[in-house]
Design an enzyme around this catalytic site. Structure first.
Site, PDB file in Angstrom:
ATOM      1  N   TYR A  95     -38.911 -33.540 -22.830  1.00 33.67           N
ATOM      2  CA  TYR A  95     -39.841 -32.419 -22.938  1.00 33.67           C
ATOM      3  C   TYR A  95     -41.139 -32.789 -22.232  1.00 33.67           C
ATOM      4  O   TYR A  95     -41.665 -33.881 -22.436  1.00 33.67           O
ATOM      5  CB  TYR A  95     -40.130 -32.119 -24.408  1.00 33.67           C
ATOM      6  CG  TYR A  95     -41.111 -30.980 -24.638  1.00 33.67           C
ATOM      7  CD1 TYR A  95     -40.782 -29.674 -24.284  1.00 33.67           C
ATOM      8  CD2 TYR A  95     -42.366 -31.217 -25.209  1.00 33.67           C
ATOM      9  CE1 TYR A  95     -41.681 -28.633 -24.501  1.00 33.67           C
ATOM     10  CE2 TYR A  95     -43.262 -30.173 -25.432  1.00 33.67           C
ATOM     11  CZ  TYR A  95     -42.915 -28.877 -25.070  1.00 33.67           C
ATOM     12  OH  TYR A  95     -43.798 -27.846 -25.286  1.00 33.67           O
TER      13      TYR A  95
ATOM     14  N   ASP B  39     -44.248 -39.460 -18.000  1.00 38.44           N
ATOM     15  CA  ASP B  39     -44.893 -38.622 -19.006  1.00 38.44           C
ATOM     16  C   ASP B  39     -45.066 -39.480 -20.260  1.00 38.44           C
ATOM     17  O   ASP B  39     -44.144 -39.642 -21.050  1.00 38.44           O
ATOM     18  CB  ASP B  39     -44.034 -37.382 -19.293  1.00 38.44           C
ATOM     19  CG  ASP B  39     -44.682 -36.466 -20.330  1.00 38.44           C
ATOM     20  OD1 ASP B  39     -45.703 -36.882 -20.926  1.00 38.44           O
ATOM     21  OD2 ASP B  39     -44.170 -35.352 -20.547  1.00 38.44           O
TER      22      ASP B  39
ATOM     23  N   LYS C  67     -52.097 -36.377 -26.674  1.00 39.35           N
ATOM     24  CA  LYS C  67     -51.958 -36.849 -28.070  1.00 39.35           C
ATOM     25  C   LYS C  67     -52.972 -37.957 -28.434  1.00 39.35           C
ATOM     26  O   LYS C  67     -54.118 -37.654 -28.686  1.00 39.35           O
ATOM     27  CB  LYS C  67     -50.505 -37.223 -28.336  1.00 39.35           C
ATOM     28  CG  LYS C  67     -49.609 -35.966 -28.150  1.00 39.35           C
ATOM     29  CD  LYS C  67     -48.192 -36.069 -28.644  1.00 39.35           C
ATOM     30  CE  LYS C  67     -47.552 -34.682 -28.591  1.00 39.35           C
ATOM     31  NZ  LYS C  67     -46.418 -34.534 -27.706  1.00 39.35           N
TER      32      LYS C  67
HETATM   33  C1  PLP Z   1     -46.233 -33.284 -26.728  1.00 36.01           C
HETATM   34  C2  PLP Z   1     -45.714 -33.556 -25.372  1.00 36.01           C
HETATM   35  C3  PLP Z   1     -46.102 -32.811 -24.257  1.00 36.01           C
HETATM   36  C4  PLP Z   1     -46.923 -31.556 -24.380  1.00 36.01           C
HETATM   37  O1  PLP Z   1     -48.192 -31.795 -24.874  1.00 36.01           O
HETATM   38  P1  PLP Z   1     -48.989 -30.542 -25.542  1.00 36.01           P
HETATM   39  O2  PLP Z   1     -50.328 -31.132 -25.829  1.00 36.01           O
HETATM   40  O3  PLP Z   1     -48.212 -30.174 -26.755  1.00 36.01           O
HETATM   41  O4  PLP Z   1     -49.027 -29.469 -24.530  1.00 36.01           O
HETATM   42  C5  PLP Z   1     -45.683 -33.205 -23.009  1.00 36.01           C
HETATM   43  N1  PLP Z   1     -44.903 -34.284 -22.855  1.00 36.01           N
HETATM   44  C6  PLP Z   1     -44.489 -35.028 -23.900  1.00 36.01           C
HETATM   45  C7  PLP Z   1     -43.652 -36.235 -23.660  1.00 36.01           C
HETATM   46  C8  PLP Z   1     -44.869 -34.679 -25.193  1.00 36.01           C
HETATM   47  O5  PLP Z   1     -44.416 -35.382 -26.218  1.00 36.01           O
END
Ligand code: PLP
Length: 435
Positions: free
Chosen positions: A145, A240, A268
């Site tokens: 994701y 990511d 995060k």
């Molecule tokens: C949470 C997450 C996102 C998206 O971040 P948001 O702040 O929710 O838009 C993208 N990549 C990874 C791996 C994530 O865990």
């Protein structure tokens, strides 16, 4: 656990005004059933709902709160900064302070741009990769994701996996046609895509430890292979690290596996619980971003002093010696306890863990990619989730989301949790089963 009275009333009311009563789908408990908890307060490892139930929290705002809820030093710094104004739309020293801290922690990041969410970070990093390589296609892995931007919302794990949605409606085929998919941990699959489209691919984007189909670690050689393949073919490698950054080590997954990507996405933890995202990497790539270069990307609240302060304080506390060995110790105790409970109750689970990130998959087979992850029993997970909830333990309301241990979790929290797991597994084991 007291009966959920206020949470039920509030959920009814919320559903009149917010689609599904929530602002992010997984919060609605669709995958596990029942009424979502409305949380009033968090302190350390605990959250408290509107009916005054206390829970040990293993979601911790989806990993953002690695220090636990309302860490005293973060709260103190936030109170102070807010009194001087919350946003100016001008440069502030705080942005450079946080940028310097991140560049020092993650050497592959030479320059960084702050945004307001992980979604914005990945979306912008891909725009940048396309501009730099002058190519359009990207390769992502099924079950990974990367936020909800159009081109990335396909085979995307997280809430889509939870709800069984392969791809979102409303995304033109034109966008997803530019997104190539391979199975995670599958070098053969990547090779096939590269044979066909190698010259058209701008970037591979990957979660270096997948954590949005449940936790799935990279197999030995997988990330190394992606690095050498991309280097050979003029393709950028984007890590990511929105979840893994500052979670697995202070230098993220790239320090753990010793691989330097071209670009890194963060979010995060670097916002300490406030809205944030960031992307950074090689200088010659980052210099393409406006106002230095022709790649446009902007944000009214980007780099605001409140999020910067929460991030700076969080990283300061995290950078103290032993933070990560403590996280490892707590999480490995938990792993040991859960694994023992499973063999005692004769329940088939595969516990997948990297540092303070873990998932209990209700399956017999090893989990290495989205296909094997999706073999896990969501039915058993839902039962387990509710057994734990009723004993005051809050786990992610989906088989396909990671659980997070924070520095605020005490040895006692871990013991209580393991005891609860024993009870939960016993009850599940006794219940009639279909599998
Ligand atoms: C949470 C997450 C996102 C998206 O971040 P948001 O702040 O929710 O838009 C993208 N990549 C990874 C791996 C994530 O865990």
């Amino acid at each position: 656990m007291k009966e959920l009275k206020r949470s039920k009333e509030l959920f009814q009311e919320a559903q009149r005004y917010l689609p599904g009563g929530v602002d992010s789908p997984v919060r609605a408990f669709k995958a596990v059933g029942g009424n979502p908890l409305f949380i009033r307060r968090g302190q350390g490892s605990k959250i408290y709902d509107e009916d005054d139930n206390e829970f040990i929290d293993y979601v911790c705002s989806w990993g953002a709160l690695i220090l636990g809820h309302s860490h005293p030093q973060v709260v103190k710094a936030l109170k102070k900064v807010i009194e001087s104004g919350t946003s100016f739309g001008t440069p502030t020293e705080l942005e450079t302070t946080l940028a310097k801290m991140i560049c020092a922690a993650i050497p592959s990041i030479k320059m960084i741009r702050f945004v307001n969410s992980g979604t914005e970070a990945t979306m912008s990093a891909i725009r940048l990769a396309r501009a730099f390589t002058k190519r359009d296609k990207i390769l992502k892995f099924s079950g990974c994701y990367h936020g909800h931007s159009d081109g990335l919302l396909t085979k995307a794990g997280s809430g889509l996996a939870t709800l069984g949605i392969p791809a979102s409606l409303g995304v033109p085929a034109f966008f997803t046609n530019q997104t190539l998919i391979a199975p995670y941990n599958n070098l053969e699959g990547v090779a096939q895509v590269f044979d066909k489209f190698g010259q058209e691919i701008a970037a591979i984007i990957v979660e270096p430890v997948a954590a949005n189909m449940g936790v799935v670690p990279p197999q030995p050689g997988f990330l190394e292979h992606l690095r050498s393949l991309t280097q050979k073919s003029g393709v950028l490698l984007i890590f990511d690290e929105v979840i893994t950054g500052f979670r697995l080590t202070y230098g993220g997954a790239q320090a753990l596996y010793e691989i330097a990507p071209d670009l890194t996405c963060l979010g995060k933890i670097i916002g300490g619980g406030l809205p944030i995202g960031a992307y950074g990497g090689r200088k010659e790539i980052m210099e393409l971003i406006a106002p230095l270069g022709p790649v446009y990307q902007a944000g009214t609240l980007s780099g605001n002093p409140v999020a910067m302060t929460a991030g700076i304080k969080t990283l300061k506390v995290l950078s103290q010696p032993e933070s990560y060995s403590q996280l490892e110790k707590k999480a490995s105790q938990l792993e040991k306890g859960i694994t023992e409970a499973a063999s005692k109750a004769e329940i088939n689970i595969k516990l997948s863990r990297v540092g303070s990130l873990f998932t209990i998959f209700f399956t017999r087979e090893p989990v290495t990619d989205y296909e094997t992850a999706s073999q896990a029993s969501t039915e058993l997970y839902a039962k387990f989730f509710h057994q734990m909830l009723s004993q005051g333990i809050y786990l992610p309301p989906s088989q396909f989301e990671a659980s997070f241990v924070s520095l605020a979790h005490s040895d006692e929290d871990i013991e209580i949790t393991v005891d609860a797991v024993h009870k939960a597994f016993n009850i599940i084991q006794k219940a009639p089963r279909r599998d």
